[in-house]
Design a protein around this motif. Structure first.
Motif, PDB file in Angstrom:
ATOM      1  N   LEU A  70     -72.086  44.508  47.310  1.00 48.71           N
ATOM      2  CA  LEU A  70     -71.011  45.211  48.021  1.00 48.71           C
ATOM      3  C   LEU A  70     -71.212  46.731  47.948  1.00 48.71           C
ATOM      4  N   LEU A  71     -71.615  47.229  46.793  1.00 44.24           N
ATOM      5  CA  LEU A  71     -71.948  48.657  46.678  1.00 44.24           C
ATOM      6  C   LEU A  71     -73.110  49.007  47.602  1.00 44.24           C
ATOM      7  N   ALA A  72     -74.108  48.135  47.656  1.00 43.43           N
ATOM      8  CA  ALA A  72     -75.286  48.417  48.483  1.00 43.43           C
ATOM      9  C   ALA A  72     -74.943  48.460  49.968  1.00 43.43           C
ATOM     10  N   TYR A  73     -73.860  47.796  50.339  1.00 45.09           N
ATOM     11  CA  TYR A  73     -73.408  47.841  51.734  1.00 45.09           C
ATOM     12  C   TYR A  73     -72.361  48.937  51.945  1.00 45.09           C
ATOM     13  N   GLY A  74     -72.171  49.808  50.957  1.00 48.23           N
ATOM     14  CA  GLY A  74     -71.393  51.023  51.191  1.00 48.23           C
ATOM     15  C   GLY A  74     -69.970  51.047  50.674  1.00 48.23           C
ATOM     16  N   THR A  75     -69.526  49.988  50.004  1.00 42.74           N
ATOM     17  CA  THR A  75     -68.173  49.978  49.446  1.00 42.74           C
ATOM     18  C   THR A  75     -68.210  50.626  48.069  1.00 42.74           C
ATOM     19  N   THR A  76     -67.520  51.754  47.905  1.00 46.89           N
ATOM     20  CA  THR A  76     -67.552  52.463  46.619  1.00 46.89           C
ATOM     21  C   THR A  76     -66.248  52.319  45.845  1.00 46.89           C
ATOM     22  N   THR A  77     -65.257  51.709  46.470  1.00 48.54           N
ATOM     23  CA  THR A  77     -64.010  51.371  45.762  1.00 48.54           C
ATOM     24  C   THR A  77     -63.567  50.005  46.257  1.00 48.54           C
ATOM     25  N   VAL A  78     -63.207  49.135  45.326  1.00 52.17           N
ATOM     26  CA  VAL A  78     -62.829  47.784  45.738  1.00 52.17           C
ATOM     27  C   VAL A  78     -61.658  47.277  44.894  1.00 52.17           C
ATOM     28  N   GLU A  79     -60.708  46.693  45.555  1.00 54.21           N
ATOM     29  CA  GLU A  79     -59.603  46.043  44.866  1.00 54.21           C
ATOM     30  C   GLU A  79     -59.990  44.590  44.641  1.00 54.21           C
ATOM     31  N   ILE A  80     -59.657  44.053  43.467  1.00 54.72           N
ATOM     32  CA  ILE A  80     -59.938  42.642  43.171  1.00 54.72           C
ATOM     33  C   ILE A  80     -58.664  42.002  42.632  1.00 54.72           C
ATOM     34  N   LYS A  81     -58.361  40.811  43.154  1.00 55.97           N
ATOM     35  CA  LYS A  81     -57.142  40.102  42.767  1.00 55.97           C
ATOM     36  C   LYS A  81     -57.467  38.932  41.847  1.00 55.97           C
ATOM     37  N   SER A  82     -56.540  38.613  40.970  1.00 58.94           N
ATOM     38  CA  SER A  82     -56.582  37.308  40.320  1.00 58.94           C
ATOM     39  C   SER A  82     -55.980  36.312  41.325  1.00 58.94           C
ATOM     40  N   GLY A  83     -55.712  35.079  40.905  1.00 58.39           N
ATOM     41  CA  GLY A  83     -55.068  34.147  41.822  1.00 58.39           C
ATOM     42  C   GLY A  83     -55.779  32.814  41.978  1.00 58.39           C
ATOM     43  N   TYR A  84     -56.890  32.622  41.229  1.00 59.23           N
ATOM     44  CA  TYR A  84     -57.517  31.294  41.209  1.00 59.23           C
ATOM     45  C   TYR A  84     -57.346  30.642  39.834  1.00 59.23           C
ATOM     46  N   GLY A  85     -56.464  31.251  39.003  1.00 60.16           N
ATOM     47  CA  GLY A  85     -56.197  30.669  37.693  1.00 60.16           C
ATOM     48  C   GLY A  85     -54.966  29.781  37.789  1.00 60.16           C
ATOM     49  N   LEU A  86     -53.885  30.396  38.293  1.00 61.08           N
ATOM     50  CA  LEU A  86     -52.625  29.691  38.538  1.00 61.08           C
ATOM     51  C   LEU A  86     -52.008  29.072  37.289  1.00 61.08           C
ATOM     52  N   ASP A  87     -52.409  29.560  36.135  1.00 62.33           N
ATOM     53  CA  ASP A  87     -51.630  29.352  34.915  1.00 62.33           C
ATOM     54  C   ASP A  87     -51.871  30.588  34.052  1.00 62.33           C
ATOM     55  N   THR A  88     -51.057  30.763  33.062  1.00 62.36           N
ATOM     56  CA  THR A  88     -51.084  32.034  32.317  1.00 62.36           C
ATOM     57  C   THR A  88     -52.463  32.319  31.749  1.00 62.36           C
ATOM     58  N   GLU A  89     -53.018  31.328  31.088  1.00 62.75           N
ATOM     59  CA  GLU A  89     -54.310  31.522  30.420  1.00 62.75           C
ATOM     60  C   GLU A  89     -55.411  31.907  31.407  1.00 62.75           C
ATOM     61  N   ASN A  90     -55.464  31.200  32.522  1.00 65.03           N
ATOM     62  CA  ASN A  90     -56.558  31.438  33.469  1.00 65.03           C
ATOM     63  C   ASN A  90     -56.346  32.679  34.331  1.00 65.03           C
ATOM     64  N   GLU A  91     -55.097  33.000  34.609  1.00 61.89           N
ATOM     65  CA  GLU A  91     -54.847  34.262  35.324  1.00 61.89           C
ATOM     66  C   GLU A  91     -55.252  35.444  34.432  1.00 61.89           C
ATOM     67  N   LEU A  92     -54.909  35.371  33.155  1.00 60.39           N
ATOM     68  CA  LEU A  92     -55.299  36.443  32.235  1.00 60.39           C
ATOM     69  C   LEU A  92     -56.822  36.500  32.099  1.00 60.39           C
ATOM     70  N   LYS A  93     -57.448  35.328  32.077  1.00 66.74           N
ATOM     71  CA  LYS A  93     -58.919  35.296  32.004  1.00 66.74           C
ATOM     72  C   LYS A  93     -59.527  36.033  33.195  1.00 66.74           C
ATOM     73  N   MET A  94     -59.030  35.749  34.380  1.00 65.35           N
ATOM     74  CA  MET A  94     -59.556  36.435  35.577  1.00 65.35           C
ATOM     75  C   MET A  94     -59.363  37.947  35.464  1.00 65.35           C
ATOM     76  N   LEU A  95     -58.193  38.348  35.006  1.00 61.36           N
ATOM     77  CA  LEU A  95     -57.922  39.790  34.912  1.00 61.36           C
ATOM     78  C   LEU A  95     -58.783  40.451  33.837  1.00 61.36           C
ATOM     79  N   ARG A  96     -59.128  39.683  32.809  1.00 61.11           N
ATOM     80  CA  ARG A  96     -60.035  40.248  31.782  1.00 61.11           C
ATOM     81  C   ARG A  96     -61.453  40.399  32.341  1.00 61.11           C
ATOM     82  N   VAL A  97     -61.824  39.472  33.204  1.00 61.17           N
ATOM     83  CA  VAL A  97     -63.121  39.625  33.891  1.00 61.17           C
ATOM     84  C   VAL A  97     -63.096  40.919  34.723  1.00 61.17           C
ATOM     85  N   ILE A  98     -62.007  41.116  35.445  1.00 62.37           N
ATOM     86  CA  ILE A  98     -61.893  42.337  36.268  1.00 62.37           C
ATOM     87  C   ILE A  98     -61.928  43.578  35.374  1.00 62.37           C
TER      88      ILE A  98
END
Lengths: 418, 418
Positions: free
Chosen positions: A133-161
């Motif tokens: 994505l950087l190589a195609y010119g995006t220098t700022t990107v927003e990333i969402k959680s939302g594939y966890g759908l329970d507390t533990e997995n939503e937090l896991k996604m956000l920790r990845v981010i």
């Protein structure tokens, strides 16, 4: 003579928005100057002009490049497990939503795979996506959680981010999107209880996301759930985003305006009242034409009506494994021209300053003194060519916070003669 | 143990057509094997299989790549002067054909600029286009004349193509297309006289082109002119191509079948009789969905009807400065899936063996012993991903006649932390 860190000499063109947001009479305005130098110090732009007399630690001949602000992609779901090319092939064959779900497709597929992977594994999957994505010119990107759908997995996604934010400083904005879908075994009410009582406070306490997003749609979350979520999130200090009026006009845009959300996204089915509400608000209308394209829909968001009414319009990719596996913002710009009938100036504003505004960022989006030196150098004769030379990567170099972080190159050997 | 020049070890997938042409029951058939080796000697494939025991001058670990035959683009206008991004921006604003012509746009613009440049200048402009197209996976490309529109300038264009053929051996096929448009100062009859009496014989005498093409369309050349041209060209030993039924169903497909043309191209408005005629012939129906996309037309060629009827279908880019400034055959494949509703197998056949057939080439288009080793190595987990991961370049390496001629690379630096 003040010394600078990097001096771009003689950019063929420097193309930039004029203002920190663009709407109304300014929606399509931008500046384009030829043979222009850009001087950069400490990661920020400090001077722009013809024949700058600056001593520079490093000087680059930019005479073959058009310079644009780095592209800002304010809506992605870049962290996920699994991939859904099988589902895409089924959709090409005309499979219905139900058939795709029966074959194990849909968002539940991404939830299943995202849950099954560790934080480390999700991080490793996301890294090459970020680089591409950087190589195609995006220098700022927003990333969402939302594939966890329970507390533990939503937090896991956000920790990845959070780990990605460290690996790519000043590049990533995190959004919590627990209410992306109702998980199996929950009702709308029971899941929204968890979101509001467990997830939002935990995300806040660990400072894992600045924004909170929700999918208000028939069969997903009602406008009433939206209101409840917005109130709770706002109370905790989140800024608000919403997936609104994508498939049905449920009043998501109006809700966003009422709650002063930073953005309302999708909007293919926005009503006349919704357009008016956004026009009278500071909520950015974020359009995602790549999703209409990828889903082979007839409907694209009514960009012209939004712009005419005076709404602030941004463009984003919606990069995700199901409804748009496309991250090339240059192609999004092309679709905006061809399908949304936006003008080049409106598009340039929509992928820079207006997108920055949708992320509450005021330090970037323009090539102007004092702004962060996030720039892309395009290997094209003029900015119009970016719309004309489509479906490829026109970016030669990517500059992030004043440093050349990507050079797209190619090794070419002589051709064999048999 | 026989020694080979290059051994590709453990390709993640090797994807190839099964037959030298694909139509009828075979239209969508192809082969996909995992963990497969490919051995190459003297520029040709000599063996394919699992764990080949071959001594090799060079061995490549291909375990992260999907191998496909090099893409064959059987319809382009790659040699031209000038560029027409201004016209594209006008078209985005809704300008009519007449308004564009009044603003100096249209094919006459390309003719003007092509005439004004020397053979050297046109060659220099074409070189980077060729390199870029190779980098996106096209290993064989047809190039037409047709922006000269007088004997001297048509021959000049064909001499440029001849020089390109020398620079890119076994890569380029030349087509004479004098009757691309009626030039100013001529009538259809007077220009066709020149084409038949001067140009065709000169092109033949200098062996500048193997194929002869004509644009049969309302306001351009009538089917009667088409017949005359085909007869003359055939008499001189040219193989025939035609731009047929693009805007109006004038019976171009039927004409192509009757004269045993190698291909009939465009076909957005082909009639039922035209489809039948192609189905019963060996004329390849060459579809150009990029042009429909770039011109923002509702109409795409009726690929499904053509395939069902038993016609041989190829896909090409139509890369040209006016009606489609797009050369990325991967994106053409994506449009074929999304807009033409072709299956992955039909598309793979259409950009390889059927396209080779449209150029009378039998040495390439499949990954099979005895075939020219034109291969592309894609940096994707499986071939389906090529349709899913769109609007970008999925090609990592390009192998032409057994030699790695392109490696798409990227220099990535660490991100600055401010």
């Amino acid at each position: 003579m003040k010394k600078c860190d990097l001096l771009l000499k003689n950019c063929r063109e420097v193309v930039t928005p004029l203002y920190d947001t663009a709407r109304g009479a300014e929606a399509g305005l931008f500046n384009c100057t030829s043979n222009t130098d850009i001087s950069i110090t400490d990661g920020f732009i400090d001077e722009i002009g013809e024949n700058l007399s600056r001593e520079a630690a490093e000087e680059m001949d930019a005479s073959s490049y058009v310079a644009l602000p780095g592209l800002i992609d304010s809506h992605t779901h870049l962290v996920y497990g699994g991939s859904r090319e099988e589902e895409f092939i089924l959709r090409l064959k005309g499979a219905s939503y139900e058939e795709i779900a029966a074959a194990g497709g849909g968002i539940k597929n991404s939830v299943h795979h995202t849950r099954s992977l560790t934080e480390d594994e999700l991080f490793e999957l996301a890294l090459p996506r970020m680089e591409e994505l950087l190589a195609y010119g995006t220098t700022t990107v927003e990333i969402k959680s939302g594939y966890g759908l329970d507390t533990e997995n939503e937090l896991k996604m956000l920790r990845v981010i959070r780990r990605l934010r460290k690996a790519f400083p000043d590049t990533i904005v995190a959004t919590f999107m627990g209410p992306h879908e109702i998980p199996p075994g929950e009702t709308e009410k029971s899941y929204m209880d968890k979101v509001c009582q467990e997830m939002l406070p935990r995300v806040r306490a660990e400072e894992l996301a600045e924004f909170a997003d929700i999918f208000v749609e028939k069969g997903v979350f009602s406008p009433e759930s939206g209101k409840r979520y917005f109130k709770e999130a706002q109370k905790l200090g989140f800024r608000l985003k919403i997936h609104a009026d994508e498939l049905h006009p449920l009043g998501g845009a109006e809700l966003a305006a009422r709650f002063k959300a930073v953005s309302a996204d999708h909007l293919m089915q926005i009503s006349h009242q919704g357009i008016q509400a956004l026009a009278e608000s500071d909520t950015v209308a974020t359009l995602l034409p790549g999703t209409s394209f990828f889903l082979m829909m007839k409907d694209y968001a009514p960009a012209r009506s939004l712009i005419s009414a005076g709404a602030m319009v941004a463009l984003a990719s919606d990069y995700n494994p199901g409804s748009n596996h496309g991250f090339n913002m240059q192609f999004v710009m092309n679709l905006a021209a061809m399908k949304l009938k936006m003008t080049p100036g409106e598009i340039i504003n929509a992928v820079t300053v207006n997108a920055a505004h949708a992320l509450s960022l005021s330090d970037r989006g323009r090539i102007a003194p004092g702004k962060r030196a996030d720039l892309i150098l395009l290997d094209i004769p003029n900015y119009k060519y970016l719309f004309y030379n489509y479906g490829i990567n026109n970016v030669a170099k990517v500059i992030k916070s004043g440093m050349v972080i990507i050079e797209n190159t190619r090794r070419i050997s002589h051709m064999p003669q048999l």
